[in-house]
Design a protein around this motif. Structure first.
Motif, mmCIF file in Angstrom:
data_model
loop_
_atom_site.group_PDB
_atom_site.id
_atom_site.type_symbol
_atom_site.label_atom_id
_atom_site.label_comp_id
_atom_site.label_asym_id
_atom_site.label_seq_id
_atom_site.Cartn_x
_atom_site.Cartn_y
_atom_site.Cartn_z
ATOM 1 N N GLN A 112 0.842 -1.192 0.000
ATOM 2 C CA GLN A 112 0.000 0.000 0.000
ATOM 3 C C GLN A 112 0.878 1.243 0.000
ATOM 4 O OE1 GLN A 112 -3.308 -0.207 2.744
ATOM 5 N NE2 GLN A 112 -2.964 1.891 3.368
ATOM 6 N N LYS A 113 0.613 2.140 -0.923
ATOM 7 C CA LYS A 113 1.334 3.414 -1.005
ATOM 8 C C LYS A 113 0.307 4.531 -1.100
ATOM 9 C CE LYS A 113 5.461 1.641 -1.327
ATOM 10 N NZ LYS A 113 6.437 1.807 -0.288
ATOM 11 N N LYS A 114 0.603 5.642 -0.439
ATOM 12 C CA LYS A 114 -0.310 6.773 -0.527
ATOM 13 C C LYS A 114 0.465 8.080 -0.483
ATOM 14 C CE LYS A 114 -1.339 7.055 4.391
ATOM 15 N NZ LYS A 114 -2.375 7.120 5.392
ATOM 16 N N VAL A 115 -0.195 9.128 -0.978
ATOM 17 C CA VAL A 115 0.406 10.452 -1.002
ATOM 18 C C VAL A 115 -0.708 11.476 -0.830
ATOM 19 C CG1 VAL A 115 0.321 10.694 -3.517
ATOM 20 C CG2 VAL A 115 2.011 11.963 -2.223
ATOM 21 N N ASN A 116 -0.398 12.534 -0.102
ATOM 22 C CA ASN A 116 -1.315 13.655 0.074
ATOM 23 C C ASN A 116 -0.789 14.838 -0.721
ATOM 24 O OD1 ASN A 116 -3.031 12.336 1.946
ATOM 25 N ND2 ASN A 116 -1.542 12.724 3.566
ATOM 26 N N TYR A 117 -1.710 15.621 -1.276
ATOM 27 C CA TYR A 117 -1.316 16.783 -2.065
ATOM 28 C C TYR A 117 -2.428 17.814 -2.032
ATOM 29 C CZ TYR A 117 -4.223 14.518 -5.574
ATOM 30 O OH TYR A 117 -5.264 13.922 -6.226
ATOM 31 N N ASN A 118 -2.063 19.060 -2.305
ATOM 32 C CA ASN A 118 -3.015 20.168 -2.326
ATOM 33 C C ASN A 118 -3.584 20.343 -3.726
ATOM 34 O OD1 ASN A 118 -2.582 20.750 0.394
ATOM 35 N ND2 ASN A 118 -0.835 22.046 -0.093
ATOM 36 N N THR A 119 -4.751 20.952 -3.772
ATOM 37 C CA THR A 119 -5.394 21.208 -5.048
ATOM 38 C C THR A 119 -4.663 22.315 -5.805
ATOM 39 O OG1 THR A 119 -7.520 21.583 -6.113
ATOM 40 C CG2 THR A 119 -7.027 22.937 -4.202
ATOM 41 N N LEU A 120 -4.875 22.368 -7.096
ATOM 42 C CA LEU A 120 -4.298 23.405 -7.942
ATOM 43 C C LEU A 120 -5.439 24.208 -8.577
ATOM 44 C CD1 LEU A 120 -1.584 21.272 -9.745
ATOM 45 C CD2 LEU A 120 -1.245 22.833 -7.835
ATOM 46 N N VAL A 121 -5.136 25.410 -9.016
ATOM 47 C CA VAL A 121 -6.158 26.277 -9.618
ATOM 48 C C VAL A 121 -6.666 25.677 -10.924
ATOM 49 C CG1 VAL A 121 -6.609 28.567 -10.562
ATOM 50 C CG2 VAL A 121 -5.159 28.319 -8.541
ATOM 51 N N SER A 122 -5.765 25.215 -11.753
ATOM 52 C CA SER A 122 -6.125 24.649 -13.051
ATOM 53 C C SER A 122 -6.474 23.167 -12.895
ATOM 54 C CB SER A 122 -4.964 24.818 -14.027
ATOM 55 O OG SER A 122 -5.176 24.053 -15.179
ATOM 56 N N LYS A 123 -7.628 22.773 -13.363
ATOM 57 C CA LYS A 123 -8.042 21.362 -13.297
ATOM 58 C C LYS A 123 -7.168 20.495 -14.204
ATOM 59 C CE LYS A 123 -11.354 22.002 -10.437
ATOM 60 N NZ LYS A 123 -11.181 21.591 -9.058
ATOM 61 N N PHE A 124 -6.734 21.049 -15.333
ATOM 62 C CA PHE A 124 -5.853 20.319 -16.235
ATOM 63 C C PHE A 124 -4.525 20.013 -15.546
ATOM 64 C CE2 PHE A 124 -2.431 20.353 -19.425
ATOM 65 C CZ PHE A 124 -2.824 19.259 -20.178
ATOM 66 N N GLU A 125 -3.928 21.020 -14.887
ATOM 67 C CA GLU A 125 -2.665 20.819 -14.178
ATOM 68 C C GLU A 125 -2.841 19.853 -13.020
ATOM 69 O OE1 GLU A 125 -1.019 24.563 -13.036
ATOM 70 O OE2 GLU A 125 -0.713 25.215 -15.103
ATOM 71 N N LEU A 126 -3.997 19.922 -12.361
ATOM 72 C CA LEU A 126 -4.268 19.000 -11.259
ATOM 73 C C LEU A 126 -4.309 17.564 -11.768
ATOM 74 C CD1 LEU A 126 -4.984 18.602 -8.266
ATOM 75 C CD2 LEU A 126 -7.383 18.878 -8.910
ATOM 76 N N LYS A 127 -4.961 17.340 -12.899
ATOM 77 C CA LYS A 127 -5.036 15.991 -13.464
ATOM 78 C C LYS A 127 -3.653 15.497 -13.888
ATOM 79 C CE LYS A 127 -7.267 12.395 -14.828
ATOM 80 N NZ LYS A 127 -7.632 11.415 -13.823
ATOM 81 N N GLN A 128 -2.852 16.375 -14.488
ATOM 82 C CA GLN A 128 -1.487 16.011 -14.872
ATOM 83 C C GLN A 128 -0.657 15.654 -13.647
ATOM 84 O OE1 GLN A 128 -0.398 15.505 -17.887
ATOM 85 N NE2 GLN A 128 -2.266 16.198 -18.861
ATOM 86 N N TYR A 129 -0.820 16.439 -12.588
ATOM 87 C CA TYR A 129 -0.081 16.187 -11.355
ATOM 88 C C TYR A 129 -0.515 14.863 -10.728
ATOM 89 C CZ TYR A 129 2.058 17.145 -6.820
ATOM 90 O OH TYR A 129 2.809 17.076 -5.680
ATOM 91 N N GLU A 130 -1.802 14.583 -10.748
ATOM 92 C CA GLU A 130 -2.293 13.305 -10.230
ATOM 93 C C GLU A 130 -1.725 12.135 -11.024
ATOM 94 O OE1 GLU A 130 -6.527 13.751 -10.393
ATOM 95 O OE2 GLU A 130 -6.591 14.833 -8.483
ATOM 96 N N ASN A 131 -1.666 12.272 -12.338
ATOM 97 C CA ASN A 131 -1.084 11.216 -13.171
ATOM 98 C C ASN A 131 0.387 10.991 -12.827
ATOM 99 O OD1 ASN A 131 -3.488 10.767 -14.501
ATOM 100 N ND2 ASN A 131 -2.986 12.122 -16.195
ATOM 101 N N LEU A 132 1.098 12.068 -12.579
ATOM 102 C CA LEU A 132 2.501 11.958 -12.183
ATOM 103 C C LEU A 132 2.639 11.249 -10.836
ATOM 104 C CD1 LEU A 132 5.453 12.821 -12.814
ATOM 105 C CD2 LEU A 132 4.989 14.877 -11.506
ATOM 106 N N LEU A 133 1.781 11.582 -9.889
ATOM 107 C CA LEU A 133 1.817 10.940 -8.574
ATOM 108 C C LEU A 133 1.478 9.452 -8.681
ATOM 109 C CD1 LEU A 133 0.094 13.666 -6.366
ATOM 110 C CD2 LEU A 133 2.524 13.070 -6.413
ATOM 111 N N ILE A 134 0.494 9.117 -9.489
ATOM 112 C CA ILE A 134 0.123 7.710 -9.683
ATOM 113 C C ILE A 134 1.280 6.948 -10.317
ATOM 114 C CG2 ILE A 134 -1.400 6.185 -11.010
ATOM 115 C CD1 ILE A 134 -3.619 8.286 -10.527
#
Length: 153
Positions: A112-134
């Protein structure tokens, strides 16, 4: 000038023979994955399958494993502001691994691995960041699976 050349040559020789060796190299492992089954999240399974395929061609193998992987990806909001907007998230990847050798179940484990992160203003950047974290979490799980298979008895 001659002394400088000699020192440069000696320094090159010393650095060239420093004994560097890659730690996570497929040739260091003595197992081969002969069969696998992936169930669950397709994004994670694609990343895990790349790792598995590396070990399906290991000619130096002394052990032969069949593995079953059940993966799960959870994304949850961990905090909200006063108007109900999400401020931070948690991504958690859970992988259940069943390891068989000669059709006999050797071991079961849960990674099991997990990570916490803050939201971003741009939804596109947030999705890209989530993909990077995954992607990063999947790589960590791949390394843990490799090391686990290397030491299993």
């Amino acid at each position: 000038m001659k002394l400088l050349k000699i020192l440069l040559i000696l320094q090159f020789i010393m650095l060239a023979s420093c004994g560097y060796k890659a730690i996570n190299n497929k040739y260091n492992y003595t197992f081969k994955i002969i069969d696998y089954k992936l169930v669950g999240n397709s994004t994670i399974n694609k990343k895990l399958e790349k790792n598995i395929l590396r070990f399906s061609e290991n000619d130096n193998a002394s052990r032969f494993f069949e593995i079953e992987i059940f993966s799960e990806l959870n994304k949850n909001a961990t905090s909200k502001d006063s108007s109900g907007n999400d401020l931070s998230y948690e991504i958690k990847i859970i992988v259940n691994l069943n390891i068989k050798e000669n059709n006999v179940l050797l071991d079961k484990t849960k990674i099991q691995k997990k990570v916490n992160y803050n939201t971003l203003v741009s939804k596109f950047e947030l999705k890209q960041y989530e993909n990077l974290l995954i992607n990063d979490l999947s790589e960590q799980i791949n390394l843990e699976i490799n090391n686990y298979l290397a030491i299993i008895e």
